[in-house]
Write an enzyme that holds these catalytic residues in place. Structure first.
Site, PDB file in Angstrom:
ATOM      1  N   ASP A  60     -31.614 -23.380-158.470  1.00  0.00           N
ATOM      2  CA  ASP A  60     -32.344 -23.431-159.742  1.00  0.00           C
ATOM      3  C   ASP A  60     -33.406 -22.335-159.874  1.00  0.00           C
ATOM      4  OD1 ASP A  60     -30.828 -25.679-159.984  1.00  0.00           O
ATOM      5  OD2 ASP A  60     -32.487 -27.108-159.887  1.00  0.00           O
TER       6      ASP A  60
ATOM      7  N   GLY B 247     -29.428 -30.608-153.328  1.00  0.00           N
ATOM      8  CA  GLY B 247     -28.186 -29.964-153.777  1.00  0.00           C
ATOM      9  C   GLY B 247     -27.830 -28.762-152.908  1.00  0.00           C
TER      10      GLY B 247
ATOM     11  N   ASP C 205     -39.367 -30.788-154.237  1.00  0.00           N
ATOM     12  CA  ASP C 205     -39.691 -32.157-153.810  1.00  0.00           C
ATOM     13  C   ASP C 205     -39.553 -32.316-152.295  1.00  0.00           C
ATOM     14  OD1 ASP C 205     -40.383 -33.077-156.251  1.00  0.00           O
ATOM     15  OD2 ASP C 205     -38.402 -33.898-156.746  1.00  0.00           O
TER      16      ASP C 205
ATOM     17  N   ARG D 143     -29.856 -36.774-150.788  1.00  0.00           N
ATOM     18  CA  ARG D 143     -31.058 -36.789-151.626  1.00  0.00           C
ATOM     19  C   ARG D 143     -32.055 -37.890-151.263  1.00  0.00           C
ATOM     20  NH1 ARG D 143     -31.043 -33.015-155.460  1.00  0.00           N
ATOM     21  NH2 ARG D 143     -29.092 -32.268-156.340  1.00  0.00           N
TER      22      ARG D 143
ATOM     23  N   LYS E 252     -35.174 -23.629-150.642  1.00  0.00           N
ATOM     24  CA  LYS E 252     -33.784 -23.667-151.113  1.00  0.00           C
ATOM     25  C   LYS E 252     -33.688 -24.200-152.530  1.00  0.00           C
ATOM     26  CE  LYS E 252     -32.030 -27.135-151.858  1.00  0.00           C
ATOM     27  NZ  LYS E 252     -31.570 -28.487-152.160  1.00  0.00           N
ATOM     28  N   THR E 253     -32.890 -23.666-153.354  1.00  0.00           N
ATOM     29  CA  THR E 253     -32.362 -24.249-154.591  1.00  0.00           C
ATOM     30  C   THR E 253     -31.789 -23.154-155.472  1.00  0.00           C
ATOM     31  OG1 THR E 253     -32.704 -25.502-156.614  1.00  0.00           O
ATOM     32  CG2 THR E 253     -34.656 -24.373-155.807  1.00  0.00           C
TER      33      THR E 253
HETATM   34  P1  FBP Z   1     -31.644 -29.089-155.870  1.00  0.00           P
HETATM   35  O1  FBP Z   1     -32.844 -29.065-156.768  1.00  0.00           O
HETATM   36  O2  FBP Z   1     -31.643 -30.226-154.940  1.00  0.00           O
HETATM   37  O3  FBP Z   1     -31.455 -27.779-155.166  1.00  0.00           O
HETATM   38  O4  FBP Z   1     -30.344 -29.284-156.773  1.00  0.00           O
HETATM   39  C1  FBP Z   1     -29.970 -28.377-157.744  1.00  0.00           C
HETATM   40  C2  FBP Z   1     -28.898 -28.906-158.692  1.00  0.00           C
HETATM   41  O5  FBP Z   1     -27.723 -28.145-158.498  1.00  0.00           O
HETATM   42  C3  FBP Z   1     -29.365 -28.867-160.149  1.00  0.00           C
HETATM   43  O6  FBP Z   1     -29.188 -27.593-160.728  1.00  0.00           O
HETATM   44  C4  FBP Z   1     -28.516 -29.930-160.780  1.00  0.00           C
HETATM   45  O7  FBP Z   1     -29.097 -30.445-161.949  1.00  0.00           O
HETATM   46  C5  FBP Z   1     -28.448 -30.974-159.697  1.00  0.00           C
HETATM   47  O8  FBP Z   1     -28.585 -30.279-158.470  1.00  0.00           O
HETATM   48  C6  FBP Z   1     -27.169 -31.763-159.714  1.00  0.00           C
HETATM   49  O9  FBP Z   1     -27.280 -32.758-158.772  1.00  0.00           O
HETATM   50  P2  FBP Z   1     -26.066 -33.506-158.081  1.00  0.00           P
HETATM   51  O10 FBP Z   1     -25.522 -32.584-157.033  1.00  0.00           O
HETATM   52  O11 FBP Z   1     -26.702 -34.699-157.454  1.00  0.00           O
HETATM   53  O12 FBP Z   1     -25.054 -33.806-159.129  1.00  0.00           O
END
Ligand code: FBP
Length: 552
Positions: free
Chosen positions: A205, A81, A176, A145, A202-203
């Site tokens: 979250d 993400g 991951d 992803r 990165k994230t």
């Molecule tokens: P990452 O863990 O890859 O950084 O993604 C974070 C995130 O924004 C989460 O908070 C959310 O649940 C998810 O990606 C949403 O995924 P997508 O962009 O595939 O809808």
């Protein structure tokens, strides 16, 4: 390209580096610390990572590093993400790589890890990069992803790198992606491919952290963006005094985002999934908790409020966890029969009849829309996509039902009208705050220094982040140090341990001490929009979470 006035002036922003990284690049040398171990399951991690387990931590100090000037090509991948600051990680890598040797080349693999598998890339040069410096988004090369996890994929990566004479890969990703970076680093060493792998944390979250990774990048900007919006909604609520706002916040499993936003805005309610799980709180008890706060505020004439809900909440409520697992099993077993039934109430009945008695009760008290969401699209592993479940609407509706029951009993006399919101994507590509712009640039610059020091299987680490940037420390930690064994899809796997909110940690403790006051009174704080220019105490501030974590 048409650009906004802010974008134009952000191009001129010079991100701040830690003092040690401001030295000439040949005068920064790695100092190796003590050997490391793993988060747990050390023997098993050691057996799986014979070449990269137990490596020492590394800190950068003044010294001589002439090796750094050797000509090198580096590949970079954005994984998962979006998170504000990714472009600055790439800018940092680029500037360090060119400072070391003008002949060096940076390859950006397009669209995430699939880019390297498909040999889809672009060369990142000064002119191309200039349009992305200090901006949000991952559009410089795109993200994706796809997971790099099989030996076959690793061999393709090695071949692609060899074809382009790439000496090192930087993988910018979450837990991951960095787990896979560690496996790839180990594989390259085991096969003698001579390609280094370095990760960057990165994230948005905020769940990739430990004492050497104090925060993952993007968390600062995303939480400030959401907090601005929450503060604005709070002020609206306090002006009109007629709505309760239920705001779902992104963040996957962990509640770091919801907690940070609560610390920044002091709402009336903020649920923390980790606490819900620890206290085994049922859905009904969560609804009762919110309804009690609504009723108490109504007694004071305050028929308004703001409630924050982490997006992963539903997975942490014990009986819903059981419900989701029973539905998953049922749909896997009875897929054909289920698919023959038209969408809607018949599907709901089909499932309800086949659940255990207790779980069927849980399912039937849920609003029909939520029942439908629990039955819709599974992910490739057959799981419910919990982030698509409208927990904000579920709670608003159940609280309303509870309050109308209380009204009949005479225990509630207020008025209840709710609004629901979901904040997620709007925070992932904002212009990075000064903190994220500086931190990301430092992470990228530092990643190249790790490469230039001949290291592999390391995560770029910049610490002491609550202090001004010049006091930050730079170095690297072996990724294996963050690993433990977990069951994933029925198999034991070495993975980076996800950091959830610690209930005995200072940020949660501070929240828990204040939440009753924030619930009953109206103590909202209004962070306002992110400021990029002005006094450092406004523009360079990082998160309350980090500030509390680093108070001694
Ligand atoms: P990452 O863990 O890859 O950084 O993604 C974070 C995130 O924004 C989460 O908070 C959310 O649940 C998810 O990606 C949403 O995924 P997508 O962009 O595939 O809808």
């Amino acid at each position: 390209m048409d650009i906004s006035p802010l974008q134009r002036v952000r191009y001129a922003y010079q991100p701040k580096l830690p003092a040690i990284l401001r030295e000439s690049i040949t005068k920064v040398a790695p100092q190796k610390g003590e050997a490391t171990s793993a988060q747990s399951d050390a023997d098993r991690i050691k057996a799986l990572f014979p070449n990269t387990y137990g490596l020492p931590r590394v800190s950068f100090l003044s010294g001589v590093n002439t090796d750094i000037s050797k000509k090198r090509n580096v590949g970079v991948i954005l994984s998962g993400g979006q998170a504000p600051g990714g472009h600055n990680v790439i800018s940092g890598i680029f500037d360090a790589l060119k400072a070391a040797n003008r002949e060096n080349t940076l390859y950006g693999f397009k669209g995430g890890p699939s880019g390297i598998l498909e040999d889809s890339y672009r060369i990142i040069d000064e002119e191309y990069l200039a349009a992305f410096r200090n901006t949000g988004g991952f559009d410089i090369i795109g993200s994706g992803r796809t997971k790099l996890e099989t030996e076959e994929q690793f061999e393709v990566c090695a071949q692609v790198c060899k074809n382009h004479e790439i000496d090192a890969l930087v993988i910018i990703g979450g837990d991951d992606s960095n787990t896979n970076a560690a496996v790839l680093a180990e594989y390259f060493l085991a096969k003698g491919h001579g390609i280094q792998v370095i990760g960057c944390p990165k994230t948005i979250d905020g769940d990739l952290k430990n004492e050497s990774i104090e925060i993952s990048f993007g968390f600062d900007t995303a939480t400030k963006t959401y907090s601005e919006l929450i503060g604005n909604i709070e002020r609206d609520a306090n002006s009109a005094k007629k709505y309760w706002h239920f705001i779902k916040l992104m963040g996957r499993s962990a509640s770091h985002i919801a907690l940070e936003c609560a610390l920044e805005t002091q709402p009336n309610v903020c649920l923390i999934s980790e606490e819900v799980e620890a206290k085994e709180q049922s859905l009904v008890s969560i609804v009762d908790y919110i309804a009690k706060i609504v009723a108490e505020r109504a007694e004071d004439g305050n028929n308004f409020g703001v409630a924050l809900i982490p997006e992963g909440l539903i997975e942490f409520i014990p009986e819903i966890k059981v419900l989701i697992s029973q539905i998953n099993n049922l749909l896997a077993k009875e897929e054909k029969a289920f698919n023959k039934i038209a969408d809607g109430s018949e599907r709901i009945a089909f499932v309800a009849e086949r659940l255990s008695k207790e779980t069927a009760k849980v399912f039937t008290i849920l609003p029909e829309e939520i029942q439908k969401q629990l039955l819709m699209d599974r992910d490739p592993h057959g799981n419910v996509q919990v982030s698509r479940i409208e927990t904000d609407k579920l709670l608003a509706q159940m609280v309303e039902e509870k309050l109308s029951g209380m009204k009949k009993e005479g225990t509630y006399t207020g008025k209840f009208s709710s609004m629901t919101h979901f904040f997620g994507y709007e925070g992932r590509c904002a212009f990075p705050t000064n903190f994220d712009a500086d931190y990301c640039y430092s992470l990228g610059y530092n990643a190249f220094l790790l490469i230039g020091s001949g290291l592999s299987g390391y995560l770029s680490s910049v610490t002491n982040l609550a202090a001004p940037a010049e006091e930050w420390k730079a170095g690297g930690i072996p990724i294996t140090m963050m690993m433990n064994m977990e069951v994933r899809h029925g198999e034991d796997k070495p993975v980076i341990k996800k950091a959830l909110v610690e209930l005995d940690g200072k940020p949660f403790q501070y929240f828990a001490e204040h939440r009753d006051k924030w619930a009953r009174e109206t103590c909202y704080t209004y962070p306002g929009a992110v400021q990029y220019f002005g006094p450092a105490e406004v523009c360079d501030l990082t998160t309350v979470t980090l500030a509390l974590e680093q108070t001694r």
